[in-house]
Design a protein around this motif. Sequence first.
Motif, mmCIF file in Angstrom:
data_model
loop_
_atom_site.group_PDB
_atom_site.id
_atom_site.type_symbol
_atom_site.label_atom_id
_atom_site.label_comp_id
_atom_site.label_asym_id
_atom_site.label_seq_id
_atom_site.Cartn_x
_atom_site.Cartn_y
_atom_site.Cartn_z
ATOM 1 N N VAL A 1 1.245 -0.794 -8.842
ATOM 2 C CA VAL A 1 -0.039 -0.526 -9.482
ATOM 3 C C VAL A 1 -0.228 0.986 -9.531
ATOM 4 O O VAL A 1 0.457 1.731 -8.837
ATOM 5 C CB VAL A 1 -1.221 -1.179 -8.718
ATOM 6 N N GLU B 1 -9.093 1.599 -6.027
ATOM 7 C CA GLU B 1 -10.166 0.657 -6.363
ATOM 8 C C GLU B 1 -10.098 -0.568 -5.455
ATOM 9 O O GLU B 1 -11.109 -1.029 -4.938
ATOM 10 C CB GLU B 1 -10.044 0.236 -7.831
ATOM 11 N N GLN B 2 -8.890 -1.080 -5.227
ATOM 12 C CA GLN B 2 -8.714 -2.240 -4.362
ATOM 13 C C GLN B 2 -9.127 -1.919 -2.922
ATOM 14 O O GLN B 2 -9.772 -2.726 -2.260
ATOM 15 C CB GLN B 2 -7.268 -2.727 -4.405
ATOM 16 N N ILE B 3 -8.766 -0.734 -2.467
ATOM 17 C CA ILE B 3 -9.156 -0.322 -1.117
ATOM 18 C C ILE B 3 -10.670 -0.236 -1.021
ATOM 19 O O ILE B 3 -11.273 -0.719 -0.065
ATOM 20 C CB ILE B 3 -8.490 1.014 -0.739
ATOM 21 N N ASP B 4 -11.315 0.364 -2.039
ATOM 22 C CA ASP B 4 -12.779 0.439 -2.056
ATOM 23 C C ASP B 4 -13.401 -0.949 -2.029
ATOM 24 O O ASP B 4 -14.347 -1.202 -1.290
ATOM 25 C CB ASP B 4 -13.266 1.185 -3.309
ATOM 26 N N LEU B 5 -12.882 -1.859 -2.853
ATOM 27 C CA LEU B 5 -13.419 -3.218 -2.896
ATOM 28 C C LEU B 5 -13.263 -3.903 -1.549
ATOM 29 O O LEU B 5 -14.174 -4.555 -1.060
ATOM 30 C CB LEU B 5 -12.719 -4.038 -3.985
ATOM 31 N N ASN B 6 -12.084 -3.740 -0.941
ATOM 32 C CA ASN B 6 -11.848 -4.361 0.361
ATOM 33 C C ASN B 6 -12.757 -3.773 1.424
ATOM 34 O O ASN B 6 -13.291 -4.492 2.259
ATOM 35 C CB ASN B 6 -10.383 -4.220 0.779
ATOM 36 N N GLU B 7 -12.931 -2.437 1.412
ATOM 37 C CA GLU B 7 -13.810 -1.808 2.402
ATOM 38 C C GLU B 7 -15.253 -2.226 2.196
ATOM 39 O O GLU B 7 -15.966 -2.520 3.149
ATOM 40 C CB GLU B 7 -13.671 -0.292 2.349
ATOM 41 N N GLY C 1 0.796 -1.226 0.000
ATOM 42 C CA GLY C 1 0.000 0.000 0.000
ATOM 43 C C GLY C 1 0.826 1.273 0.000
ATOM 44 O O GLY C 1 0.279 2.374 -0.066
ATOM 45 N N ASP D 1 -5.784 2.016 -9.363
ATOM 46 C CA ASP D 1 -5.924 0.592 -9.041
ATOM 47 C C ASP D 1 -5.850 0.373 -7.532
ATOM 48 O O ASP D 1 -6.600 -0.433 -6.971
ATOM 49 C CB ASP D 1 -4.848 -0.235 -9.740
ATOM 50 N N LEU D 2 -4.938 1.067 -6.878
ATOM 51 C CA LEU D 2 -4.810 0.953 -5.424
ATOM 52 C C LEU D 2 -6.095 1.419 -4.740
ATOM 53 O O LEU D 2 -6.623 0.740 -3.847
ATOM 54 C CB LEU D 2 -3.612 1.768 -4.934
ATOM 55 N N SER E 1 -16.265 -5.004 0.749
ATOM 56 C CA SER E 1 -16.332 -6.417 1.120
ATOM 57 C C SER E 1 -16.382 -6.572 2.637
ATOM 58 O O SER E 1 -17.164 -7.352 3.167
ATOM 59 C CB SER E 1 -15.123 -7.160 0.544
#
Length: 196
Positions: A167, A174-180, A132, A171-172, A182
């Motif tokens: 990345v 987006e991944q944080i949003d997806l993880n949050e 991160g 992309d970073l 989820s």
Amino acid sequence: NHCPDDRPYSKESEKSFEKELDKSTQVLVPLFGVQDNQKFKRNNNKNDNDNDKNGTSLTISPKIKSWRWFRAPQAQMSNQMARVLQRRGYSNVLGDCFSNDVFVGGSLKNISAGPKTIKWHTDYCMNRVRPGSIAIFHVPQKNTRLLSRDVIFSFITAAEERGLYCVSLSDLAEQIDLNENSLAEQLRSSTKETRI
């Protein structure tokens, strides 16, 4: 976006900073896959808060992904800059890993770096980088910052050897949003299951 010149903009007025931001935006948008029908357009709506007094601010088409990044040159921000960036929907991003590749090792000169200098930059960053992390390196130019090219390749190789990969900021995020999202969904479903 980083503005057109490598200098602080923190003493600029809002209007002056906004014009500089527009200059670099006009160059950047076509480089990143914007279709002709999605290009920046002049916004002449006098009621729009994004406009300067002449109603000539640039706006981005809503079809373009919403991530809009800015890194304050030389990490110097001002309230004027923050207000413009907020109006324009930019997030100011600072890194947590910076080896001062512009100055350490002759990067401003038209020379490539020796192996010791490249290793120093790589080791410096690898000792600080975490999953991160945001690493800052400067883009090599025609006759300057040639060191950065070799440092970037060395850093990427070392990061991959450690199981890390590079990345984009989008992309970073987006991944944080997806993880949050989820995590939030997991919490909601676990709460439903444990209710009596």
